[in-house]
Write a protein that holds these residues in place. Structure first.
Motif, PDB file in Angstrom:
ATOM      1  N   MET A 123       0.829  -1.206   0.000  1.00 11.75           N
ATOM      2  CA  MET A 123       0.000   0.000   0.000  1.00 11.75           C
ATOM      3  C   MET A 123       0.865   1.260   0.000  1.00 11.75           C
ATOM      4  SD  MET A 123      -2.867   1.586  -0.043  1.00 11.75           S
ATOM      5  CE  MET A 123      -4.019   0.206   0.081  1.00 11.75           C
ATOM      6  N   SER A 124       1.880   1.299   0.825  1.00 14.23           N
ATOM      7  CA  SER A 124       2.725   2.490   0.938  1.00 14.23           C
ATOM      8  C   SER A 124       3.484   2.764  -0.351  1.00 14.23           C
ATOM      9  CB  SER A 124       3.709   2.331   2.097  1.00 14.23           C
ATOM     10  OG  SER A 124       3.030   2.181   3.316  1.00 14.23           O
ATOM     11  N   LEU A 125       4.037   1.717  -0.931  1.00 10.84           N
ATOM     12  CA  LEU A 125       4.793   1.878  -2.162  1.00 10.84           C
ATOM     13  C   LEU A 125       3.880   2.276  -3.320  1.00 10.84           C
ATOM     14  CD1 LEU A 125       7.507   1.695  -3.528  1.00 10.84           C
ATOM     15  CD2 LEU A 125       7.208  -0.784  -3.733  1.00 10.84           C
ATOM     16  N   ALA A 126       2.690   1.679  -3.389  1.00 10.63           N
ATOM     17  CA  ALA A 126       1.727   2.070  -4.420  1.00 10.63           C
ATOM     18  C   ALA A 126       1.338   3.533  -4.267  1.00 10.63           C
ATOM     19  CB  ALA A 126       0.489   1.176  -4.347  1.00 10.63           C
ATOM     20  N   GLY A 127       1.217   4.002  -3.016  1.00 13.42           N
ATOM     21  CA  GLY A 127       0.914   5.408  -2.775  1.00 13.42           C
ATOM     22  C   GLY A 127       1.997   6.342  -3.283  1.00 13.42           C
ATOM     23  N   GLU A 128       3.247   5.917  -3.151  1.00 14.39           N
ATOM     24  CA  GLU A 128       4.358   6.712  -3.678  1.00 14.39           C
ATOM     25  C   GLU A 128       4.314   6.788  -5.202  1.00 14.39           C
ATOM     26  OE1 GLU A 128       8.163   5.338  -2.429  1.00 14.39           O
ATOM     27  OE2 GLU A 128       7.814   5.751  -0.302  1.00 14.39           O
ATOM     28  N   LEU A 129       3.979   5.679  -5.838  1.00 12.54           N
ATOM     29  CA  LEU A 129       4.096   5.568  -7.284  1.00 12.54           C
ATOM     30  C   LEU A 129       2.854   6.036  -8.034  1.00 12.54           C
ATOM     31  CD1 LEU A 129       5.794   2.046  -7.423  1.00 12.54           C
ATOM     32  CD2 LEU A 129       6.904   4.272  -7.682  1.00 12.54           C
ATOM     33  N   ALA A 130       1.706   6.098  -7.354  1.00 10.51           N
ATOM     34  CA  ALA A 130       0.452   6.453  -8.021  1.00 10.51           C
ATOM     35  C   ALA A 130       0.465   7.896  -8.503  1.00 10.51           C
ATOM     36  CB  ALA A 130      -0.726   6.223  -7.066  1.00 10.51           C
TER      37      ALA A 130
END
Length: 267
Positions: A225-232
């Motif tokens: 979730m955290s990494l997807a938030g960075e990349l979105a």
């Protein structure tokens, strides 16, 4: 355990097994939780009728309980499902949303903890301090707590409750009572989308259903979730960000996590 050596195995297990994740969860975020389970490669079932939950959980590889919009009937269903899961060796995740906000929530979670063995409990700092019996600061279900003592709170609760404790915040802490990790990915934009915490618990449940490894699953669920938030994509506003978040989760893989996730062993 060297977490990074098991990340490829965890994603491969998800792909090979497509685990069924049974939820009794928050009706505000139930659609997001179902979609995030599908995005990561698992399969969701959202069943809360008390007369069927024990049978339904028997088909699943993990159970996720979330008290965000709990009522008397849903708590009874959670207890029924949790006891059935324990009897069959099916791992259970608890998300004690806003546990300190009302007497009903505190008493309900106390019953759940008394009657169900949990593999992972994930919450924010205020929720975890409530579980630890400490005074807290919150606004509804949102934490207003200083997070500087998150590591010690997680270590104490993990030993007390004999499960993995995951505290999410500016930096996330995951502890099994012996080993503790800090997770340092994420983006402020995640706060603009309802249910990212609930979705994190569903991601934990998805990895748990595939691996039955609570510590690894908590780290990977939160890191995803955290990494997807960075990349979105954050350039066009909240709506685009929300859709891009699901896109990024659906494309998450072991190589990306190993390259970009900031996971640090603390002890």
């Amino acid at each position: 355990m060297d977490i990074k050596t098991h990340i490829h195995e965890a994603f491969a297990a998800l792909e090979n097994t497509t685990p069924l994740i049974h939820h009794i969860t928050n009706y505000v975020t139930v659609n997001e939780c179902a979609n995030v389970v599908l995005a990561i490669g698992a399969s969701p079932i959202m069943a809360s009728e008390i007369s069927e939950v024990a049978q339904m959980v028997g088909f699943a590889q993990a159970l996720v309980l979330n008290i965000g919009t709990a009522n008397t009937q849903s708590i009874e269903a959670m207890l029924e499902a949790g006891r059935a899961a324990n009897a069959q060796g099916i791992p259970v995740v608890l998300d004690p949303v806003g546990v300190g906000a009302t007497t009903f929530r505190r008493q309900s979670v106390a019953r759940l903890l008394e009657q169900i063995r949990f593999s992972v409990i994930r919450g924010n700092m205020a929720e975890m301090k409530t579980l630890a019996g400490l005074e807290t600061k919150s606004s509804g279900v949102d934490s207003l707590e200083d997070e500087s003592d998150a590591l010690s709170i997680a270590q104490g609760l993990a030993k007390k409750l004999n499960c993995v404790i995951a505290i999410t915040g500016k930096e996330d802490v995951v502890c099994d009572g012996t080993h503790a990790y800090t997770l340092c990915n994420g983006d402020e934009a995640l706060r603009s989308v309802t249910g990212t915490g609930c979705m994190s618990s569903s991601l934990i449940g998805s990895f748990l259903g595939a691996t039955n490894n609570p510590l690894l699953s908590a780290i990977l669920g939160i890191s995803t979730m955290s990494l997807a938030g960075e990349l979105a994509d954050k350039s066009k506003g909240m709506g685009t960000f929300r859709i891009s978040l699901f896109d990024r989760i659906s494309k998450m893989n072991a190589s990306l996590v190993l390259e970009k996730a900031r996971i640090y062993l603390k002890g």
